[in-house]
Design a protein around this motif. Structure first.
Motif, mmCIF file in Angstrom:
data_model
loop_
_atom_site.group_PDB
_atom_site.id
_atom_site.type_symbol
_atom_site.label_atom_id
_atom_site.label_comp_id
_atom_site.label_asym_id
_atom_site.label_seq_id
_atom_site.Cartn_x
_atom_site.Cartn_y
_atom_site.Cartn_z
ATOM 1 N N VAL A 72 -20.476 21.412 26.847
ATOM 2 C CA VAL A 72 -20.782 19.525 26.205
ATOM 3 C C VAL A 72 -20.270 18.792 27.037
ATOM 4 C CG1 VAL A 72 -20.898 20.826 23.792
ATOM 5 C CG2 VAL A 72 -19.292 19.838 25.137
ATOM 6 N N GLN A 73 -19.305 18.619 28.436
ATOM 7 C CA GLN A 73 -18.423 18.685 29.129
ATOM 8 C C GLN A 73 -20.035 17.708 29.691
ATOM 9 O OE1 GLN A 73 -16.365 19.945 32.511
ATOM 10 N NE2 GLN A 73 -15.290 17.962 31.730
ATOM 11 N N GLY A 74 -19.943 16.077 29.958
ATOM 12 C CA GLY A 74 -20.621 15.143 30.359
ATOM 13 C C GLY A 74 -21.575 14.514 29.133
ATOM 14 N N THR A 75 -21.949 14.961 28.539
ATOM 15 C CA THR A 75 -22.759 14.720 27.126
ATOM 16 C C THR A 75 -22.321 13.554 26.595
ATOM 17 O OG1 THR A 75 -22.780 16.942 26.343
ATOM 18 C CG2 THR A 75 -24.277 15.543 24.728
ATOM 19 N N ALA A 76 -23.165 13.234 26.666
ATOM 20 C CA ALA A 76 -23.628 11.344 25.779
ATOM 21 C C ALA A 76 -23.859 11.410 24.398
ATOM 22 C CB ALA A 76 -24.628 10.372 26.928
ATOM 23 N N VAL A 77 -22.261 10.597 23.456
ATOM 24 C CA VAL A 77 -22.904 11.087 22.001
ATOM 25 C C VAL A 77 -23.615 9.490 21.798
ATOM 26 C CG1 VAL A 77 -22.557 11.285 20.214
ATOM 27 C CG2 VAL A 77 -21.350 12.863 21.979
ATOM 28 N N VAL A 129 -21.300 4.637 22.754
ATOM 29 C CA VAL A 129 -21.052 5.622 23.166
ATOM 30 C C VAL A 129 -19.968 6.541 23.840
ATOM 31 C CG1 VAL A 129 -21.117 4.645 25.133
ATOM 32 C CG2 VAL A 129 -22.677 7.025 24.952
ATOM 33 N N SER A 130 -20.130 7.825 23.517
ATOM 34 C CA SER A 130 -19.080 7.935 24.099
ATOM 35 C C SER A 130 -19.356 9.238 24.734
ATOM 36 C CB SER A 130 -17.703 8.957 22.685
ATOM 37 O OG SER A 130 -16.781 9.993 23.223
ATOM 38 N N ILE A 131 -18.647 9.356 26.375
ATOM 39 C CA ILE A 131 -19.209 10.670 26.898
ATOM 40 C C ILE A 131 -18.154 11.673 26.904
ATOM 41 C CG2 ILE A 131 -19.428 10.988 28.895
ATOM 42 C CD1 ILE A 131 -21.544 9.989 28.360
#
Length: 718
Positions: free
Chosen positions: A602-607, A624-626
């Motif tokens: 999930v590293q680098g996923t933008a929520v 947003v949270s990366i």
């Protein structure tokens, strides 16, 4: 408070799950691959004399040669088989002579047989009628070396395509309608939905004109390819008209389906075009009044056949007119199993040859190749005609104006090979309109000229590096098509069968227990009813198989491949054989044994929490949270959110193209039924499952044309 959102193919009901008020808050939870939850199904984006038939001769005429030493003056007349014959002409001094009498064909044959039994006769035969191979008078036909290569002039003696109109759809870049060597009327549709790709100022419309694949403002030397026009010309350019070149079929009706433009074309547009071409419905597009009986697809890309492609092909094959789809194998000198639509089942996959009948250096190869056809090689002039050895067909020259624009050019590629086969199939269908894919494949393969290992490898050729693998003849399918034999065979089918696999390729992971099932379709032709015994060869150590039922008395069997130990990773070609009656048929099955993919991270996923403002998204109030933590799942937190309604979407851009495309991970906060939920801060436990994208689609607000996905990217670029 319920709203409806369309995400891919799903309508997602939105429910309010938090109603906290007050100042800024946060939304937090975990994002990842949750084994206990199911991620939503999200989809985005040359000339000779003809061989006469046995009864093609002049009744009452016999060509006769006596043995040496016998004077013809002594044989001015003779009786044979009840027929009185008189010497009419001495064709060879002291030798061959023409005798003539009054007789029908049967009496003539009886006379010939009686004469052949005489001890003083060297030979006797009917006076066969010979004709020049049907040779069109088109100006540049002499440079179309690729037609004699597949015995096409002989085929034209049997069927030139004018006896019955067969509709051939060309799914490509459209057509240069003003070209004078193009058959009319110009029919078709433009399926390019993006005006920038279409390069014609609009999206889908009823004009399949090819405006070029070079963007506006490009320098003059950046010529457009006009690929579709070249392909269409090979299939059915106006022939025997004292102009330009000839097409394979002299009477096919062409339907031009424009699906490729600047930079190519999307699966959505191409598949919509395929559906429309064969008579299937396409939303917002009027029905095709001329459903295709043959379809040419000189296009493709990397990757094994996707479900969307296979599903659409299956539907096309089930249309009442039983269309036959012909596709190009690809030009990467690699295994065609790794390309779409070449690797799909239910199509005829075509590789390319050059003037010597060898595989062209660029042509893809492998078990998925059905037949080969001329694709050329523009880097050489081996035949010495003064031009590069490409395939000659219609084109447009952007540097010229007026009539001078409409030219003819040599191209190379499997894109040029496929339309040769599509044209031959059109000739076969003109001879037998109810010809099916299975029958066409059985005929084409049974009449083709096989290539040996050296020919298929393509050597000698300075374009093939020493490191290139030595191929087997079977890597070029059944070999080079023979149009004469195929068109002839289409007129009289004999009981037979052919094997087809679905899917046409297979992949396994070395993990013990990994398995895959392949449907073996047994297409029975002209009443063939014998049981078919099946066998499989070429399996790597560590992989076993079962076939059930076997023998197969019906129309199918199931092949199951199972990993029992740890097979060596690599590419393998399995051969499935079927024997029934006195016939044996084989089909290749490419198998890829690959390492299991690494676990997703999930590293680098933008929520992203998107603020819902009426029928739009307010990017300024979204957050947003990366995710910085690696692993299958990780926590996230989006702080400083103003009060209001949010939808939470997570996206990992796997290929780094800054676009939501197949292969990326996408997910949303939903309930167990897949309904996307509204969230108000502050909330925790908002867990977002990720799934792999597998197609194309959009996410829009109800009652609005605003898409959420661009808004998501807008937030990320702030």
């Amino acid at each position: 408070m319920v709203r409806a959102y369309k995400l891919g193919i799903l309508w997602l009901a939105v429910s309010l799950v938090a109603c906290d008020g007050g100042g800024p808050g946060s939304i937090s939870g975990e994002v990842g691959f949750f084994s206990s939850s199911s991620a939503p199904s999200i989809r985005t984006s040359e000339r000779l004399f003809a061989q006469s038939q046995p009864d093609d001769f002049v009744p009452g005429e016999v060509l006769l040669k006596f043995r040496p030493g016998l004077s013809l003056q002594r044989v001015e007349s003779l009786q044979a088989g009840g027929v009185a014959l008189q010497r009419e002409e001495e064709l060879e001094p002291g030798g061959l002579a023409l005798y003539r009498g009054v007789a029908d064909k049967a009496q003539t044959q009886a006379a010939v047989a009686a004469l052949a039994r005489r001890p003083d006769v060297l030979y006797a035969q009917p006076n066969y009628i010979r004709q020049l191979f049907k040779t069109p008078n088109d100006e540049f036909y002499e440079y179309q070396w690729h037609y004699p290569a597949i015995h096409l002039p002989q085929a034209w003696e049997i069927e030139d395509g004018t006896s019955r109109t067969i509709t051939v759809a060309v799914i490509d870049s459209g057509i240069v309608s003003a070209h004078p060597d193009l058959p009319t009327p110009v029919l078709g549709y433009d399926f390019i939905s993006d005006p920038r790709i279409a390069n014609d100022g609009d999206g889908r419309d009823n004009n399949p004109e090819d405006t070029g694949n070079v963007a506006p403002g490009a320098p003059p030397e950046a010529l457009s390819g006009y690929h579709g026009t070249h392909v269409a010309g090979t299939i059915a350019a106006r022939s025997n008209n004292n102009l330009g070149v000839a097409g394979v079929s002299w009477g096919a009706r062409l339907v031009h389906v424009r699906a490729l433009g600047v930079g190519g074309g999307s699966d959505a547009d191409i598949l919509a075009g395929l559906r429309w071409a064969v008579g299937l419905s396409v939303s917002g597009v009027p029905p095709n009044p001329y459903p295709a009986q043959v379809v040419n697809l000189s296009l493709g890309g990397r990757g094994a056949c996707s479900p969307a492609w296979q599903d659409t092909i299956n539907q096309a094959n089930n249309q009442p007119q039983k269309p036959i789809l012909v596709v190009a194998a690809g030009n990467s000198a690699e295994n065609a199993a790794g390309f779409t639509p070449a690797s799909c089942s239910g199509v005829i996959t075509v590789g390319a040859t050059e003037t010597r009948g060898l595989r062209s250096y660029y042509s893809n190869y492998g078990a998925r190749i059905d037949v080969m056809a001329p694709g050329g090689d523009v880097t050489v002039d081996r035949n010495g005609d003064g031009y590069a050895d490409g395939v000659l067909s219609l084109l447009k020259d952007d540097r010229e104006t007026g009539a001078a624009q409409f030219v003819y050019a040599f191209y190379q590629g499997t894109s040029m090979a496929a339309p040769h086969v599509a044209g031959v199939v059109a000739l076969m269908k003109a001879r037998r309109p109810d010809l099916t894919l299975a029958e066409a494949l059985d005929i084409l393969k049974g009449t083709a000229a096989p290539l040996n290992s050296s020919q298929c490898t393509g050597r000698p050729s300075d374009r093939i590096p020493s490191s290139f693998p030595t191929l087997q003849g079977s890597d070029c399918g059944a070999g080079l098509v023979n149009a004469q034999a195929a068109v002839s065979a289409a007129g009289s089918l004999t009981p037979s069968f052919t094997l087809q696999l679905s899917p046409a390729t297979a992949s396994l992971s070395p993990a013990v227990g990994s398995s895959v099932e392949i449907t073996v379709n047994i297409a029975r032709i002209a009443g063939f009813a014998d049981p078919v015994s099946l066998s499989l060869s070429g399996l790597p150590a560590g992989v076993s198989h079962t076939l059930s039922p076997n023998p197969a008395s019906g129309n199918s069997s199931t092949l199951r491949l199972q990993v029992d130990s740890t097979p060596a990773q690599g590419s393998y070609t399995l051969t499935l054989s079927g024997s029934g009656g006195s016939l044996t048929r084989t089909v290749g099955l490419p198998l890829q044994v690959a390492a299991p993919p690494p676990p997703p991270s999930v590293q680098g996923t933008a929520v992203v929490a998107l603020f819902v403002a009426g029928n739009d998204i307010d990017a300024s109030r979204s957050g947003v949270s990366i995710v910085s933590q690696a692993g299958l799942r990780a926590p996230y937190s989006i702080p400083d959110l103003v009060p209001g309604d949010y939808v939470v979407i997570a996206w990992k851009d796997v290929d780094g193209d800054d676009e939501i495309t197949p292969g990326d991970y996408l997910g949303g906060y939903t309930d167990a039924s897949g309904n996307l939920l509204l969230v108000r801060p502050t909330r925790s436990g908002i867990d977002v499952p990720l799934g792999v994208l597998s197609g194309t689609g959009s996410l829009r607000l109800p009652g609005s044309e605003v898409s959420l996905l661009p808004r998501l990217r807008q937030v990320l670029r702030r």
